[in-house]
Write a protein that holds these residues in place. Structure first.
Motif, PDB file in Angstrom:
ATOM      1  N   PRO A 247     138.193 114.469  15.869  1.00  0.00           N
ATOM      2  CA  PRO A 247     138.325 115.689  16.676  1.00  0.00           C
ATOM      3  C   PRO A 247     137.166 115.846  17.660  1.00  0.00           C
ATOM      4  O   PRO A 247     136.094 115.289  17.460  1.00  0.00           O
ATOM      5  N   CYS A 248     137.412 116.606  18.711  1.00  0.00           N
ATOM      6  CA  CYS A 248     136.382 116.896  19.704  1.00  0.00           C
ATOM      7  C   CYS A 248     135.467 117.976  19.152  1.00  0.00           C
ATOM      8  O   CYS A 248     135.929 118.997  18.656  1.00  0.00           O
ATOM      9  N   ALA A 249     134.161 117.766  19.245  1.00  0.00           N
ATOM     10  CA  ALA A 249     133.194 118.712  18.688  1.00  0.00           C
ATOM     11  C   ALA A 249     132.553 119.569  19.772  1.00  0.00           C
ATOM     12  O   ALA A 249     131.545 120.222  19.534  1.00  0.00           O
ATOM     13  N   HIS A 250     133.134 119.540  20.980  1.00  0.00           N
ATOM     14  CA  HIS A 250     132.476 120.216  22.100  1.00  0.00           C
ATOM     15  C   HIS A 250     133.092 121.572  22.424  1.00  0.00           C
ATOM     16  O   HIS A 250     134.273 121.789  22.214  1.00  0.00           O
ATOM     17  N   ALA A 251     132.237 122.433  22.960  1.00  0.00           N
ATOM     18  CA  ALA A 251     132.703 123.737  23.418  1.00  0.00           C
ATOM     19  C   ALA A 251     133.376 123.558  24.782  1.00  0.00           C
ATOM     20  O   ALA A 251     133.140 122.562  25.462  1.00  0.00           O
ATOM     21  N   GLU A 254     131.934 121.670  28.104  1.00  0.00           N
ATOM     22  CA  GLU A 254     130.870 120.711  27.781  1.00  0.00           C
ATOM     23  C   GLU A 254     131.213 119.277  28.165  1.00  0.00           C
ATOM     24  O   GLU A 254     130.339 118.415  28.175  1.00  0.00           O
ATOM     25  N   HIS A 255     132.484 119.016  28.422  1.00  0.00           N
ATOM     26  CA  HIS A 255     132.839 117.666  28.860  1.00  0.00           C
ATOM     27  C   HIS A 255     132.344 117.472  30.286  1.00  0.00           C
ATOM     28  O   HIS A 255     132.443 118.375  31.118  1.00  0.00           O
ATOM     29  N   PRO A 256     131.788 116.286  30.566  1.00  0.00           N
ATOM     30  CA  PRO A 256     131.149 116.098  31.873  1.00  0.00           C
ATOM     31  C   PRO A 256     132.146 116.055  33.029  1.00  0.00           C
ATOM     32  O   PRO A 256     133.329 115.764  32.839  1.00  0.00           O
ATOM     33  N   VAL A 303     130.911 110.077  25.448  1.00  0.00           N
ATOM     34  CA  VAL A 303     131.623 109.127  24.585  1.00  0.00           C
ATOM     35  C   VAL A 303     132.642 109.839  23.692  1.00  0.00           C
ATOM     36  O   VAL A 303     133.173 109.250  22.753  1.00  0.00           O
ATOM     37  N   CYS A 304     132.921 111.107  23.990  1.00  0.00           N
ATOM     38  CA  CYS A 304     133.878 111.881  23.186  1.00  0.00           C
ATOM     39  C   CYS A 304     135.300 111.334  23.401  1.00  0.00           C
ATOM     40  O   CYS A 304     135.765 111.246  24.544  1.00  0.00           O
ATOM     41  N   PRO A 305     136.002 110.983  22.314  1.00  0.00           N
ATOM     42  CA  PRO A 305     137.354 110.423  22.466  1.00  0.00           C
ATOM     43  C   PRO A 305     138.315 111.371  23.181  1.00  0.00           C
ATOM     44  O   PRO A 305     139.156 110.916  23.964  1.00  0.00           O
TER      45      PRO A 305
HETATM   46 ZN   LIG Z   1     134.575 116.476  23.232  1.00  0.00          ZN
END
Ligand SMILES: [Zn+2]
Ligand SMILES: [Zn+2]
Length: 320
Positions: A247-251, A254-256, A303-305
């Motif tokens: 799973p994605c752990a970002h708020a 936050e993805h670039p 590097v977030c899937p």
């Molecule tokens: Zn993410």
């Protein structure tokens, strides 16, 4: 049983060397767990260099699909070694692991680290046992292995992508900036075909970011041969199933952003090596002296899937 106080038996070192990204977890994980536990038991100890050498030798497996427990144990042990060994003062300006960084093809070190024998890794002519076994060198190898397994998880890696990556980057930079040096179609086809079968997280992320950075050019009227976008589509479709399904752990937010193709192109190659990622971290203003992971840093979003999945879909749409 393995002798824990003496040097590692040759048999054990041979077994480590045979572990590859293709090794079944059932075979490789017990070797990883054994090695990681020994390192974790005394991460700043006399034998730490032996166990670090073992985990570096097995990093191809660890960067691909290790069992969850083995992956975590290796990472924790490597980071403990960095913490124990990395801050000790030494008289050296540099260490042999730095010379090896240029040869980190696809990020996995297939050569000898020198840590088992005290001899410098191949290519480092002026190494000596003092520098090879220096805690600074052992910590350096531990940082590289940890960063290959979990990109952006450690600090103080020397800045600098391998030479081969710099040269690819400059070729692609010409294309992205609309001043290609050679045949841009040929260069894009080469790039599209360049993903290893079992890439590290950094190499896979870098590949997908590069494909995105260059897709506007491939989809423009500058490229008339349909073979170019087709090769890129084929490469991306082969890469997508290799993404971790975690799973994605970002708020949100936050993805670039990859809106600037020139910037994304640079990141695309810097993501593929510890020295390149150190350069990205420097751009983001990471504190060199700080060994701790910053949970609030969005760097690992590169590097977030989930991010990469969306990016790849966007690239496929542009190329269709
Ligand atoms: Zn993410
Ligand atoms: Zn030193």
């Amino acid at each position: 049983m393995i002798n824990t106080t003496g040097p590692a038996p040759d048999r054990l070192a041979d077994a480590w060397q045979r572990v590859r990204d293709t090794s079944p977890a059932g075979e490789a994980d017990p070797l990883v767990l054994d090695c990681a536990r020994r390192l974790a038991a005394d991460p700043g100890g006399e034998q730490a260099h032996v166990w670090v050498a073992g985990l570096v030798a097995m990093s191809g497996h660890l960067a691909w699909r290790p069992g969850r427990e083995a992956g975590h144990a290796a990472l924790d042990a490597l980071r403990a070694a960095v913490k124990e060994l990395g801050g000790r003062p030494c008289p050296h300006d540099d260490h042999p692991y730095e010379a090896a960084m240029d040869a980190l093809k696809d990020e996995v070190w297939r050569g000898d680290t020198g840590l088992l024998t005290g001899e410098p890794a191949a290519g480092d002519g002026d190494g000596d046992a003092g520098r090879v076994l220096c805690p600074g060198n052992v910590a350096g190898w531990a940082r590289l292995a940890a960063d290959v397994i979990a990109p952006f998880s450690v600090r103080r890696i020397p800045v600098g992508a391998p030479k081969h990556h710099r040269s690819r980057l400059s070729i692609l930079s010409g294309i992205v900036n609309d001043y290609p040096y050679g045949d841009p179609g040929e260069d894009l086809i080469d790039e599209a075909a360049g993903l290893p079968a079992r890439p590290t997280r950094g190499v896979l992320a870098g590949y997908l970011v590069t494909m995105n950075a260059t897709c506007w050019y491939a989809a423009s009227e500058r490229i008339t041969d349909r073979a170019v976008p087709d090769a890129m589509i084929k490469g991306i479709e082969a890469a997508l199933p290799l993404l971790d399904d975690g799973p994605c752990a970002h708020a949100p937010g936050e993805h670039p952003s990859t809106d600037d193709p020139d910037y994304a192109n640079r990141i695309g190659y810097l993501l593929r090596s510890p020295g390149g990622r150190a350069e990205i971290a420097e751009d983001y203003g990471w504190d060199e002296e700080d060994e701790e992971e910053h949970e609030d840093e969005p760097l690992d979003a590169w590097v977030c899937p989930a991010f990469l999945h969306d990016l790849a879909e966007e690239t496929l749409t542009a190329l269709a």
